[in-house]
Design a protein around this motif. Sequence first.
Motif, PDB file in Angstrom:
ATOM      1  N   CYS A 152       0.835  -1.227   0.000  1.00  0.00           N
ATOM      2  CA  CYS A 152       0.000   0.000   0.000  1.00  0.00           C
ATOM      3  C   CYS A 152       0.856   1.259   0.000  1.00  0.00           C
ATOM      4  O   CYS A 152       0.528   2.245  -0.669  1.00  0.00           O
ATOM      5  CB  CYS A 152      -0.931   0.015   1.215  1.00  0.00           C
ATOM      6  SG  CYS A 152      -2.316  -1.125   1.074  1.00  0.00           S
ATOM      7  N   ASP A 153       1.969   1.228   0.745  1.00  0.00           N
ATOM      8  CA  ASP A 153       2.888   2.384   0.767  1.00  0.00           C
ATOM      9  C   ASP A 153       3.463   2.630  -0.628  1.00  0.00           C
ATOM     10  O   ASP A 153       3.509   3.773  -1.109  1.00  0.00           O
ATOM     11  CB  ASP A 153       4.046   2.137   1.755  1.00  0.00           C
ATOM     12  CG  ASP A 153       3.609   2.181   3.208  1.00  0.00           C
ATOM     13  OD1 ASP A 153       2.515   2.699   3.491  1.00  0.00           O
ATOM     14  OD2 ASP A 153       4.369   1.699   4.072  1.00  0.00           O
ATOM     15  N   ILE A 154       3.919   1.559  -1.270  1.00  0.00           N
ATOM     16  CA  ILE A 154       4.503   1.673  -2.620  1.00  0.00           C
ATOM     17  C   ILE A 154       3.450   2.199  -3.595  1.00  0.00           C
ATOM     18  O   ILE A 154       3.720   3.102  -4.401  1.00  0.00           O
ATOM     19  CB  ILE A 154       5.055   0.306  -3.090  1.00  0.00           C
ATOM     20  CG1 ILE A 154       6.273  -0.090  -2.248  1.00  0.00           C
ATOM     21  CG2 ILE A 154       5.415   0.339  -4.578  1.00  0.00           C
ATOM     22  CD1 ILE A 154       6.728  -1.533  -2.431  1.00  0.00           C
ATOM     23  N   ALA A 156      -7.486   0.133   0.914  1.00  0.00           N
ATOM     24  CA  ALA A 156      -7.870  -0.722  -0.213  1.00  0.00           C
ATOM     25  C   ALA A 156      -6.723  -0.707  -1.215  1.00  0.00           C
ATOM     26  O   ALA A 156      -6.053   0.317  -1.390  1.00  0.00           O
ATOM     27  CB  ALA A 156      -9.144  -0.193  -0.869  1.00  0.00           C
ATOM     28  N   LEU A 157      -6.468  -1.838  -1.841  1.00  0.00           N
ATOM     29  CA  LEU A 157      -5.447  -1.937  -2.873  1.00  0.00           C
ATOM     30  C   LEU A 157      -6.108  -2.578  -4.103  1.00  0.00           C
ATOM     31  O   LEU A 157      -6.609  -3.692  -4.021  1.00  0.00           O
ATOM     32  CB  LEU A 157      -4.283  -2.811  -2.370  1.00  0.00           C
ATOM     33  CG  LEU A 157      -3.113  -3.043  -3.332  1.00  0.00           C
ATOM     34  CD1 LEU A 157      -2.383  -1.743  -3.652  1.00  0.00           C
ATOM     35  CD2 LEU A 157      -2.135  -4.067  -2.746  1.00  0.00           C
ATOM     36  N   GLN A 158      -6.130  -1.819  -5.191  1.00  0.00           N
ATOM     37  CA  GLN A 158      -6.733  -2.369  -6.416  1.00  0.00           C
ATOM     38  C   GLN A 158      -5.906  -3.572  -6.881  1.00  0.00           C
ATOM     39  O   GLN A 158      -4.666  -3.530  -6.847  1.00  0.00           O
ATOM     40  CB  GLN A 158      -6.748  -1.315  -7.530  1.00  0.00           C
ATOM     41  CG  GLN A 158      -7.588  -0.090  -7.233  1.00  0.00           C
ATOM     42  CD  GLN A 158      -9.072  -0.433  -7.084  1.00  0.00           C
ATOM     43  OE1 GLN A 158      -9.597  -1.293  -7.775  1.00  0.00           O
ATOM     44  NE2 GLN A 158      -9.725   0.248  -6.148  1.00  0.00           N
ATOM     45  N   SER A 210      -5.628  -4.480   6.369  1.00  0.00           N
ATOM     46  CA  SER A 210      -5.733  -4.084   7.776  1.00  0.00           C
ATOM     47  C   SER A 210      -4.330  -3.855   8.318  1.00  0.00           C
ATOM     48  O   SER A 210      -3.469  -4.728   8.201  1.00  0.00           O
ATOM     49  CB  SER A 210      -6.404  -5.199   8.588  1.00  0.00           C
ATOM     50  OG  SER A 210      -6.146  -5.033   9.973  1.00  0.00           O
ATOM     51  N   ALA A 211      -4.103  -2.687   8.904  1.00  0.00           N
ATOM     52  CA  ALA A 211      -2.805  -2.423   9.549  1.00  0.00           C
ATOM     53  C   ALA A 211      -2.717  -3.168  10.882  1.00  0.00           C
ATOM     54  O   ALA A 211      -1.648  -3.280  11.467  1.00  0.00           O
ATOM     55  CB  ALA A 211      -2.627  -0.920   9.770  1.00  0.00           C
ATOM     56  N   TYR A 212      -3.859  -3.654  11.367  1.00  0.00           N
ATOM     57  CA  TYR A 212      -3.887  -4.374  12.643  1.00  0.00           C
ATOM     58  C   TYR A 212      -3.744  -5.864  12.402  1.00  0.00           C
ATOM     59  O   TYR A 212      -4.261  -6.397  11.430  1.00  0.00           O
ATOM     60  CB  TYR A 212      -5.202  -4.119  13.390  1.00  0.00           C
ATOM     61  CG  TYR A 212      -5.433  -2.703  13.844  1.00  0.00           C
ATOM     62  CD1 TYR A 212      -4.484  -1.703  13.654  1.00  0.00           C
ATOM     63  CD2 TYR A 212      -6.627  -2.357  14.470  1.00  0.00           C
ATOM     64  CE1 TYR A 212      -4.717  -0.399  14.071  1.00  0.00           C
ATOM     65  CE2 TYR A 212      -6.870  -1.052  14.895  1.00  0.00           C
ATOM     66  CZ  TYR A 212      -5.922  -0.072  14.683  1.00  0.00           C
ATOM     67  OH  TYR A 212      -6.159   1.207  15.111  1.00  0.00           O
ATOM     68  N   ALA A 213      -3.073  -6.531  13.359  1.00  0.00           N
ATOM     69  CA  ALA A 213      -2.873  -7.981  13.225  1.00  0.00           C
ATOM     70  C   ALA A 213      -2.809  -8.617  14.610  1.00  0.00           C
ATOM     71  O   ALA A 213      -3.648  -8.323  15.459  1.00  0.00           O
ATOM     72  CB  ALA A 213      -1.604  -8.242  12.412  1.00  0.00           C
ATOM     73  N   LEU A 214      -1.802  -9.438  14.828  1.00  0.00           N
ATOM     74  CA  LEU A 214      -1.731 -10.253  16.044  1.00  0.00           C
ATOM     75  C   LEU A 214      -1.764  -9.436  17.339  1.00  0.00           C
ATOM     76  O   LEU A 214      -2.564  -9.710  18.233  1.00  0.00           O
ATOM     77  CB  LEU A 214      -0.468 -11.122  16.001  1.00  0.00           C
ATOM     78  CG  LEU A 214      -0.225 -12.011  17.221  1.00  0.00           C
ATOM     79  CD1 LEU A 214      -1.249 -13.135  17.304  1.00  0.00           C
ATOM     80  CD2 LEU A 214       1.177 -12.599  17.199  1.00  0.00           C
TER      81      LEU A 214
END
Length: 317
Positions: A218-220, A239-241, A296-300
Amino acid sequence: MTKRLALIDMGTNTFHLLITEVDANGNRTDFVKNKLPVRLGQGGISKGTIAPESYERAMKTLKDFRRQIDEYNVETVRAMATSMVRNASNGEDFIKDIYKQTDIQVEIIDGDREAELIYYGVRSAGVLDGQISLIMDIGGGSVEFIICNDQEIFWKQSFEVGAQRLMDKFFTADPIPDAQVAAEKQFLAEQLQPLTEAVERYTPARLVGSSGTFDTLCDIDALSRGDNTRQLSQPATAALQVSDFYKIYQELLHKTHDERLAIPGMLEMRVDMIVLASILVDFVLETYQLKEIRVSAYALKEGVLQKVLQEEGFNNA
C-alpha cells in the motif's frame, strides 16, 4: 478506568512493540509503535533452530523493549512468540532465557491460536463487514488464513509456508528466475490444499491482507501516485486495487535487490522477502478468483489487546 498495556509480537522476521493506554470507553492512546527487523529465522529456520546471531539480536531488542515498558510504567505486558520459536529445538530455552534476562514472560502460541488472534486484530480495524472474506497474514515462518465475516470465523488454519521459509527454498538468484516462481506456486498448490477445499466451501468474496507485506504494498502504491499521506499517519484500513498490486508485483519480480530497495515506500527489512510473499499473494488471487484486496494495519498484537480488554471487562473491546 484506564489501563496501560504493552503488547509484544515476536515474529520470525519482525518484532513489534505496542505500548498503549485504553480508557473506560475503549479509546486507545498509543505511546510506542515499534517494528524492528530482528530476523529471528535468519540462518536457522530451515534447520529448526534459532541461530546464535539471531538469538543475540532478539535478546538485545527485548532488553530495549523492557526499558521502554518500564519508562511508561506499563501495568500489563503480553508477549507472544510464533512460528520460529514454536518450531525451534532451542525455543523453550530461548523463552526461559528471555525471562531471566528481561523479566518478560513470553507465551508460545500455536498456529490455530495465532489465526484466531489475527482475526480479532483485523476485525478491530473495521475492515470486515457481513460479506465473507479471506484474511491472509504473511509472516516469516507461517502464513495464517481465516475465512470469516465481521461476526464469526468459519474456518482458519496456519501453514508453515512463511516468507523466510519460501526464500530459503526458492530464492536461488536475484531477480528470481521464472522457473522458481513456478516452483513456488506448485509447492503452494500442494501445501495449501486444505485452504483450497475451504474456499470452495465458503466462497469468500475478497482478500483481506493483514499488516506486514500488505502495508508495504500500500505504501509503494500510494507513493507511486504521489500520495504521501500514509507516511504521515498510517490508516487502520486501506484498499489496494488488484490491478495496482499486479503493477507492483511485476516490478518486484524483475528487479534486483538494489533496484527494489530504490522503490519509494520499500522497507529494507522486506526488500527480498516481499518477492516471495507477493508470489503467494498472486497465487491466492489467481487460484481463488478474488477481485478485491482490502488491507488491515492491525494484526496479532491488536488481537491480543482485544482479548486482554475483554478479560478485564472493557465492554467496547
